[in-house]
Motif scaffolding. Sequence first.
Motif, PDB file in Angstrom:
ATOM      1  N   ASP A 101       3.824  50.497   8.826  1.00 25.17           N
ATOM      2  CA  ASP A 101       4.777  50.405   9.931  1.00 25.17           C
ATOM      3  C   ASP A 101       6.107  49.926   9.366  1.00 25.17           C
ATOM      4  O   ASP A 101       6.143  49.065   8.473  1.00 25.17           O
ATOM      5  CB  ASP A 101       4.292  49.412  10.989  1.00 25.17           C
ATOM      6  N   TYR A 102       7.190  50.457   9.888  1.00 22.79           N
ATOM      7  CA  TYR A 102       8.532  50.084   9.449  1.00 22.79           C
ATOM      8  C   TYR A 102       9.390  49.776  10.668  1.00 22.79           C
ATOM      9  O   TYR A 102       9.375  50.528  11.643  1.00 22.79           O
ATOM     10  CB  TYR A 102       9.174  51.218   8.645  1.00 22.79           C
ATOM     11  N   ALA A 103      10.100  48.671  10.599  1.00 25.40           N
ATOM     12  CA  ALA A 103      11.055  48.303  11.645  1.00 25.40           C
ATOM     13  C   ALA A 103      12.192  47.549  10.968  1.00 25.40           C
ATOM     14  O   ALA A 103      11.954  46.643  10.162  1.00 25.40           O
ATOM     15  CB  ALA A 103      10.401  47.423  12.699  1.00 25.40           C
ATOM     16  N   ASN A 104      13.422  47.954  11.278  1.00 21.29           N
ATOM     17  CA  ASN A 104      14.563  47.285  10.672  1.00 21.29           C
ATOM     18  C   ASN A 104      15.764  47.402  11.594  1.00 21.29           C
ATOM     19  O   ASN A 104      15.829  48.309  12.428  1.00 21.29           O
ATOM     20  CB  ASN A 104      14.894  47.885   9.302  1.00 21.29           C
ATOM     21  N   ALA A 105      16.684  46.476  11.440  1.00 22.43           N
ATOM     22  CA  ALA A 105      17.949  46.489  12.168  1.00 22.43           C
ATOM     23  C   ALA A 105      19.060  46.738  11.157  1.00 22.43           C
ATOM     24  O   ALA A 105      19.006  46.239  10.028  1.00 22.43           O
ATOM     25  CB  ALA A 105      18.164  45.153  12.873  1.00 22.43           C
ATOM     26  N   TYR A 106      20.039  47.524  11.559  1.00 24.09           N
ATOM     27  CA  TYR A 106      21.121  47.932  10.675  1.00 24.09           C
ATOM     28  C   TYR A 106      22.467  47.656  11.328  1.00 24.09           C
ATOM     29  O   TYR A 106      22.591  47.693  12.547  1.00 24.09           O
ATOM     30  CB  TYR A 106      21.066  49.443  10.416  1.00 24.09           C
ATOM     31  N   ILE A 107      23.463  47.443  10.494  1.00 29.10           N
ATOM     32  CA  ILE A 107      24.839  47.400  10.954  1.00 29.10           C
ATOM     33  C   ILE A 107      25.687  48.083   9.883  1.00 29.10           C
ATOM     34  O   ILE A 107      25.422  47.938   8.686  1.00 29.10           O
ATOM     35  CB  ILE A 107      25.317  45.955  11.229  1.00 29.10           C
ATOM     36  N   THR A 126      16.932  44.275   3.345  1.00 28.71           N
ATOM     37  CA  THR A 126      16.383  45.071   2.237  1.00 28.71           C
ATOM     38  C   THR A 126      14.949  44.668   1.893  1.00 28.71           C
ATOM     39  O   THR A 126      14.202  45.480   1.347  1.00 28.71           O
ATOM     40  CB  THR A 126      17.281  44.989   0.993  1.00 28.71           C
ATOM     41  N   ASP A 127      14.550  43.439   2.216  1.00 30.94           N
ATOM     42  CA  ASP A 127      13.147  43.055   2.010  1.00 30.94           C
ATOM     43  C   ASP A 127      12.237  43.895   2.901  1.00 30.94           C
ATOM     44  O   ASP A 127      11.200  44.383   2.452  1.00 30.94           O
ATOM     45  CB  ASP A 127      12.925  41.571   2.282  1.00 30.94           C
ATOM     46  N   ARG A 128      12.630  44.066   4.165  1.00 24.29           N
ATOM     47  CA  ARG A 128      11.839  44.913   5.064  1.00 24.29           C
ATOM     48  C   ARG A 128      11.817  46.360   4.563  1.00 24.29           C
ATOM     49  O   ARG A 128      10.825  47.056   4.703  1.00 24.29           O
ATOM     50  CB  ARG A 128      12.406  44.887   6.477  1.00 24.29           C
TER      51      ARG A 128
END
Length: 134
Positions: A101-107, A126-128
């Motif tokens: 599973d992958y979940a990340n927030a970006y800006i 970047t760890d996620r």
Amino acid sequence: MSSDPMSAKTRIQSYVEAAMTGDDDALRACFAPEATWWVAGALPYSGTWRGPEAIVDEFLTQARSRLVAESVQMELLSLTAEDETAVLEWSTTARTVGGHDYANAYIARFTVREGLITDVREYFDTDRASVLYA
């Protein structure tokens, strides 16, 4: 009728639409020939990408290749723009090709000149993102 170039906000909205639909031709058309995209971290796709072809055909394609396409869910959280600068915040959830599973927030901070994206600086956890290579 004004011949003013596309505003930063309108350009980034067209970029988001192309990204969400996977329209690589429309994505390439969002960028100026000299555009750069810098990615944080020490991942295989971190660093600076130069030109629309490298940004779309190498960087974005490499990043997307780590995710199961049908599982990708992107949510636009905010878009703020003033003059030549736009700041876009979004989240992505997906299943990786490795089965995680992958979940990340970006800006990302975009610079838009004469209606085209000339510079992007992207930040995320970047760890996620390391799970993309697990």
